[in-house]
Design a protein around this motif. Structure first.
Motif, PDB file in Angstrom:
ATOM      1  N   ALA A 178      28.638 -30.469  14.932  1.00 40.40           N
ATOM      2  CA  ALA A 178      29.539 -31.846  14.789  1.00 40.40           C
ATOM      3  C   ALA A 178      27.891 -32.352  13.302  1.00 40.40           C
ATOM      4  N   HIS A 425      21.451 -30.838  22.368  1.00 37.48           N
ATOM      5  CA  HIS A 425      22.390 -31.439  22.993  1.00 37.48           C
ATOM      6  C   HIS A 425      22.686 -32.676  21.792  1.00 37.48           C
ATOM      7  N   TYR A 428      21.658 -31.271  18.473  1.00 38.10           N
ATOM      8  CA  TYR A 428      23.271 -30.988  17.565  1.00 38.10           C
ATOM      9  C   TYR A 428      24.223 -31.602  17.338  1.00 38.10           C
ATOM     10  N   THR A 429      24.252 -32.255  18.438  1.00 38.08           N
ATOM     11  CA  THR A 429      26.141 -33.175  18.007  1.00 38.08           C
ATOM     12  C   THR A 429      25.544 -34.554  17.916  1.00 38.08           C
TER      13      THR A 429
END
Length: 468
Positions: A178, A425, A428-429
């Motif tokens: 993302a 997570h 990163y997103t």
């Protein structure tokens, strides 16, 4: 300012005495040429290749092998270098004769296998083409009749190489799902944005998870990428540069740094209430401080950079509610004056601690990466690869190998912290604002202070929100 003198951390990059291989010097090079740190300060490419080739009673030093394999790709493609090394081995040991001198080959064989093991271990990407594996199999096949163990050793070496290449293959592509910054929406839908503090409210835990991400990213960067990032055509070689795009792990790592800056700024500009914004700032100050204590200078610098972005630093009412003393101490540590003199001192301290460490926690050194690349870039730009007589400037490459070798030592540290997938997570997103999005969020939080800001606010409202 002169190049920073880094501590040498591993035997890989600590040159000792280099005994010349038993051949006559070429190109009018004197046998008694000046030695630097145990290696010639300059030599022709042929001589340097000859230094790499083992014989029955000579084996090059570890430091020499690393330095030459790292820098040789500026002059010759790794596949071509391997072909020349194999050819010299076959020629010097008379491996193309119908009858081999078994006693001599038994002294030579283990040294050849040792060289191939070091090469495949440190620069596995040099062996991605099938033809390079063919060269290895051919030269080992020639010595195998003298000792069956050689074939077995070769098999193990290739297995290890395939595992390494497979692990590198699952590298950074999957990391940056993302990565597109979103434009600002006044209230992002709950489904896409949960505040970071809702997922991790403990600064220690977040600093540890950031360290996890950093070490995971670093693991994929090959030493050769530093050289390949700056490769210029060698003026004496009319051929094309020695490689194409082989620096994607370096680039992905720099992207991660930028993402973290923007994530920090987004998290601060998001909340509507200034008390909450101040709370997020104080949280990040504590995270940054913990990164400093761990030795994670890259995340530390990204957090400070995110807090220093204009959309964040202009929030004066918010900052008025923050206890800033700790922040100024961290800023001082990462102050760019004097070529980042304070940071370099802290880095040397962490490097020293790492050398004497008993636990992997104390071994962690994650340098501020953009500065490391810049140092290597200036080292590369500041000295010629070749001297006027056409010799390779080996002195320069010893310094380069010292810096890259130190980095390799650091990136091999096992992360001592348990990974929390929900936090990594999110890192990163989680959606991040673009620069315009950050400015709009900032103006919506604390109104514009002057005409320029008012006009910018107006144009952002119409372009992003469709409001006048």
């Amino acid at each position: 300012a002169g190049m920073p003198r880094t501590l040498s951390t591993s035997d890989m990059v600590t040159p000792g005495r280099l005994s010349p291989p038993p051949t006559e010097p070429t190109d009018g090079e004197k046998a008694g040429q000046p030695f630097l740190d145990g290696a010639p300060s300059s030599a022709s490419l042929d001589t340097l290749i000859q230094h790499l080739v083992p014989t029955a009673d000579y084996y090059p030093e570890k430091a020499y092998i690393f330095t030459f394999l790292l820098s040789s790709r500026l002059f010759i493609e790794p596949r071509e270098l391997l072909a020349r090394v194999c050819h010299l081995c076959i020629e010097q040991q008379q491996l193309d004769k119908p009858v081999l001198d078994k006693a001599r080959v038994r002294k030579f064989g283990p040294k050849l296998l040792q060289l191939l093991a070091e090469w495949t271990e440190t620069f596995p990407r040099d062996f991605q083409e099938e033809s390079t594996i063919g060269l290895l199999k051919d030269v080992v096949g020639r010595i195998a009749p003298c000792d069956e163990a050689y074939r077995k050793r070769m098999h193990q070496l290739l297995q290890a190489l395939h595992q390494k290449l497979a692990a590198l293959g699952q590298g950074s592509e999957g990391f940056m799902g993302a990565d597109k910054p979103i434009s600002y929406r006044t209230k992002p839908p709950a489904s896409i944005h949960r505040e970071l503090l809702g997922i991790c409210s403990d600064p220690y835990t977040l600093a540890q998870q950031l360290t996890h991400v950093e070490l995971e990213r670093l693991r994929h960067i090959g030493p050769e990428e530093f050289v390949q990032a700056f490769v210029n055509k060698d003026p004496l070689a009319s051929t094309k540069p020695c490689f194409n795009d082989k620096t994607n792990n370096l680039e992905a790592y720099v992207k991660w740094f930028n993402r973290l800056c923007y994530l920090v700024a987004t998290e601060i500009c998001m909340p509507a209430k200034k008390k909450q914004r101040a709370q997020v700032i104080e949280f990040f100050i504590d995270v940054a401080r913990e990164c400093f204590n761990i030795g994670n200078f890259n995340s530390l610098m990204a957090i400070i950079s995110g807090m220093n972005m204009s959309p964040v630093s202009r929030l004066k009412k918010t900052w008025a509610k923050v206890k800033t003393a700790k922040f100024f101490i961290l800023e001082h540590q990462m102050d760019p004056t004097g070529n980042f003199c304070n940071y370099r001192t802290a880095l040397r301290g962490a490097a020293h601690r790492s050398l004497t460490a008993h636990s992997s926690r104390e071994k962690i050194v994650i340098p501020f990466f953009s500065l490391l690349i810049k140092d290597i870039y200036f080292l590369n730009e500041g000295c010629a690869n070749r001297l006027p007589n056409g010799h390779v400037n080996f002195e320069k490459f010893l310094e380069l190998a010292k810096q890259v070798g130190e980095f390799i030592t650091w990136k091999q540290v096992e992360c001592p912290f348990e990974q929390d997938p929900s936090i990594t997570h999110y890192l990163y997103t989680a959606p991040i604002f673009s620069e315009d999005g950050l400015y709009l969020a900032s103006y919506e939080s604390e109104s514009p202070e002057n005409q320029t800001e008012k006009e910018r606010w107006k144009s952002l409202r119409s372009s992003i929100l469709g409001k006048t």
